[in-house]
Write a protein that holds these residues in place. Sequence first.
Motif, PDB file in Angstrom:
ATOM      1  N   ASP A 118       0.843  -1.061  -0.179  1.00  0.00           N
ATOM      2  CA  ASP A 118      -0.068   0.018   0.006  1.00  0.00           C
ATOM      3  C   ASP A 118       0.850   1.150   0.102  1.00  0.00           C
ATOM      4  N   TRP A 119       0.977   1.986  -1.153  1.00  0.00           N
ATOM      5  CA  TRP A 119       1.629   3.039  -1.168  1.00  0.00           C
ATOM      6  C   TRP A 119       0.996   4.284  -1.455  1.00  0.00           C
ATOM      7  N   THR A 120      -0.220   4.306  -1.035  1.00  0.00           N
ATOM      8  CA  THR A 120      -1.309   5.391  -1.013  1.00  0.00           C
ATOM      9  C   THR A 120      -0.982   6.646  -0.151  1.00  0.00           C
ATOM     10  N   SER A 121      -0.169   6.278   0.782  1.00  0.00           N
ATOM     11  CA  SER A 121       0.186   7.334   1.732  1.00  0.00           C
ATOM     12  C   SER A 121       1.496   8.226   1.409  1.00  0.00           C
ATOM     13  N   LEU A 122       2.262   7.878   0.089  1.00  0.00           N
ATOM     14  CA  LEU A 122       3.418   8.445  -0.278  1.00  0.00           C
ATOM     15  C   LEU A 122       2.931   9.760  -0.765  1.00  0.00           C
ATOM     16  N   ASP A 123       3.938  10.984  -0.615  1.00  0.00           N
ATOM     17  CA  ASP A 123       3.783  12.228  -1.109  1.00  0.00           C
ATOM     18  C   ASP A 123       4.220  12.066  -2.656  1.00  0.00           C
ATOM     19  N   ASP A 124       4.026  13.071  -3.211  1.00  0.00           N
ATOM     20  CA  ASP A 124       4.223  13.132  -4.656  1.00  0.00           C
ATOM     21  C   ASP A 124       5.539  12.716  -5.244  1.00  0.00           C
ATOM     22  N   SER A 125       6.554  13.062  -4.289  1.00  0.00           N
ATOM     23  CA  SER A 125       7.979  13.020  -4.881  1.00  0.00           C
ATOM     24  C   SER A 125       8.184  11.590  -4.359  1.00  0.00           C
ATOM     25  N   GLU A 126       7.739  11.040  -3.461  1.00  0.00           N
ATOM     26  CA  GLU A 126       8.025   9.534  -2.942  1.00  0.00           C
ATOM     27  C   GLU A 126       7.297   8.754  -4.115  1.00  0.00           C
ATOM     28  N   LYS A 127       6.229   9.075  -4.636  1.00  0.00           N
ATOM     29  CA  LYS A 127       5.321   8.178  -5.838  1.00  0.00           C
ATOM     30  C   LYS A 127       6.226   8.278  -6.862  1.00  0.00           C
ATOM     31  N   LYS A 128       7.068   9.363  -7.211  1.00  0.00           N
ATOM     32  CA  LYS A 128       7.909   9.622  -8.378  1.00  0.00           C
ATOM     33  C   LYS A 128       9.232   8.682  -8.075  1.00  0.00           C
ATOM     34  N   VAL A 129       9.505   8.477  -6.965  1.00  0.00           N
ATOM     35  CA  VAL A 129      10.724   7.700  -6.717  1.00  0.00           C
ATOM     36  C   VAL A 129      10.221   6.140  -7.067  1.00  0.00           C
ATOM     37  N   LEU A 130       9.029   5.897  -6.553  1.00  0.00           N
ATOM     38  CA  LEU A 130       8.504   4.528  -6.527  1.00  0.00           C
ATOM     39  C   LEU A 130       8.437   4.307  -8.278  1.00  0.00           C
ATOM     40  N   ASP A 131       7.829   5.183  -8.899  1.00  0.00           N
ATOM     41  CA  ASP A 131       7.665   4.888 -10.364  1.00  0.00           C
ATOM     42  C   ASP A 131       9.121   5.002 -11.037  1.00  0.00           C
ATOM     43  N   ASP A 132      10.049   5.492 -10.629  1.00  0.00           N
ATOM     44  CA  ASP A 132      11.364   5.344 -10.970  1.00  0.00           C
ATOM     45  C   ASP A 132      11.995   3.845 -10.727  1.00  0.00           C
ATOM     46  N   TRP A 133      11.663   3.619  -9.527  1.00  0.00           N
ATOM     47  CA  TRP A 133      11.987   2.132  -9.500  1.00  0.00           C
ATOM     48  C   TRP A 133      11.450   1.160 -10.139  1.00  0.00           C
ATOM     49  N   HIS A 134      10.196   1.410 -10.488  1.00  0.00           N
ATOM     50  CA  HIS A 134       9.360   0.353 -11.170  1.00  0.00           C
ATOM     51  C   HIS A 134       9.983   0.609 -12.769  1.00  0.00           C
ATOM     52  N   SER A 135      10.142   1.617 -13.101  1.00  0.00           N
ATOM     53  CA  SER A 135      10.886   1.867 -14.556  1.00  0.00           C
ATOM     54  C   SER A 135      12.277   1.149 -14.610  1.00  0.00           C
ATOM     55  N   PHE A 136      13.271   1.266 -13.317  1.00  0.00           N
ATOM     56  CA  PHE A 136      14.560   0.759 -13.319  1.00  0.00           C
ATOM     57  C   PHE A 136      14.339  -0.759 -13.369  1.00  0.00           C
ATOM     58  N   PHE A 137      13.427  -1.400 -12.702  1.00  0.00           N
ATOM     59  CA  PHE A 137      13.210  -2.784 -12.691  1.00  0.00           C
ATOM     60  C   PHE A 137      12.905  -3.433 -14.040  1.00  0.00           C
ATOM     61  N   THR A 138      11.908  -2.595 -14.492  1.00  0.00           N
ATOM     62  CA  THR A 138      11.487  -3.083 -16.007  1.00  0.00           C
ATOM     63  C   THR A 138      12.264  -3.288 -16.767  1.00  0.00           C
ATOM     64  N   LYS A 139      13.321  -2.362 -16.796  1.00  0.00           N
ATOM     65  CA  LYS A 139      14.929  -2.447 -17.897  1.00  0.00           C
ATOM     66  C   LYS A 139      15.674  -3.192 -17.473  1.00  0.00           C
ATOM     67  N   ARG A 140      15.574  -3.955 -16.334  1.00  0.00           N
ATOM     68  CA  ARG A 140      16.648  -4.980 -15.963  1.00  0.00           C
ATOM     69  C   ARG A 140      16.113  -6.407 -15.274  1.00  0.00           C
ATOM     70  N   TYR A 141      15.013  -6.561 -15.264  1.00  0.00           N
ATOM     71  CA  TYR A 141      14.525  -7.932 -14.621  1.00  0.00           C
ATOM     72  C   TYR A 141      13.205  -8.315 -15.486  1.00  0.00           C
ATOM     73  N   ASN A 142      13.230  -9.538 -15.735  1.00  0.00           N
ATOM     74  CA  ASN A 142      12.238 -10.196 -16.465  1.00  0.00           C
ATOM     75  C   ASN A 142      10.979 -10.254 -15.715  1.00  0.00           C
ATOM     76  N   ILE A 143       9.724  -9.446 -16.348  1.00  0.00           N
ATOM     77  CA  ILE A 143       8.510  -9.546 -15.549  1.00  0.00           C
ATOM     78  C   ILE A 143       7.814 -10.926 -15.509  1.00  0.00           C
ATOM     79  N   VAL A 144       7.489 -11.558 -14.452  1.00  0.00           N
ATOM     80  CA  VAL A 144       7.125 -12.950 -14.549  1.00  0.00           C
ATOM     81  C   VAL A 144       5.395 -13.043 -14.042  1.00  0.00           C
ATOM     82  N   GLY A 145       4.862 -12.006 -13.612  1.00  0.00           N
ATOM     83  CA  GLY A 145       3.706 -12.036 -13.417  1.00  0.00           C
ATOM     84  C   GLY A 145       2.951 -10.691 -12.936  1.00  0.00           C
TER      85      GLY A 145
END
Length: 178
Positions: free
Chosen positions: A139-166
């Motif tokens: 549950d990441w709904t309590s994150l502020d806008d800058s933390e949501k950006k960090v989360l989106d950056d991590w998602h993008s980082f993982f998408t480019k480096r690790y296989n998505i399995v589900g």
Amino acid sequence: MSSLLSLSTLSTPAVVSLLALLPVALYLYTRFSSQPSLSASPQTQEEEKEEKETKSIMQPPRTDLAPPKDDPFKLEQLKEFNGADASKPIYVAIKGTVFDVTHKRDTYGPGCSYNMFAGKDASKALGKSSLKEEDAIPDWTSLDDSEKKVLDDWHSFFTKRYNIVGRVVDLPPFAANL
């Protein structure tokens, strides 16, 4: 006539002022220089391990990723892929996307600094850049806008480096609009 400034051409107050600035200049040089500081203490083994793992996780994007899969995972089922069983892959979920991080066992495996993310969706912790167990929840709904950006950056980082399995299929209602 030389254009270089020489100490002999400066007045005594100017020389004293320059000498007074020397410690500040040395501090700034050692603080921001790429060279190690003269006063820097040797790294502890733990600091060296953490630095190695940080460098290890920051590998460049991969070009050999498999096409993304959409296999369903429940949060409880995801716990089986935390690295404790060496015969199973290690999975990390971010915003419901499940990534196979097995090839980075030295980073996400048991006893490693990022193992707390393994076998779960720890989106909140990633957004907060937190290594606290209590933040390792989906549950990441309590994150502020800058933390949501960090989360989106991590998602993008993982998408480019690790296989998505589900995809995590039993996330709470907050995730309905992902």
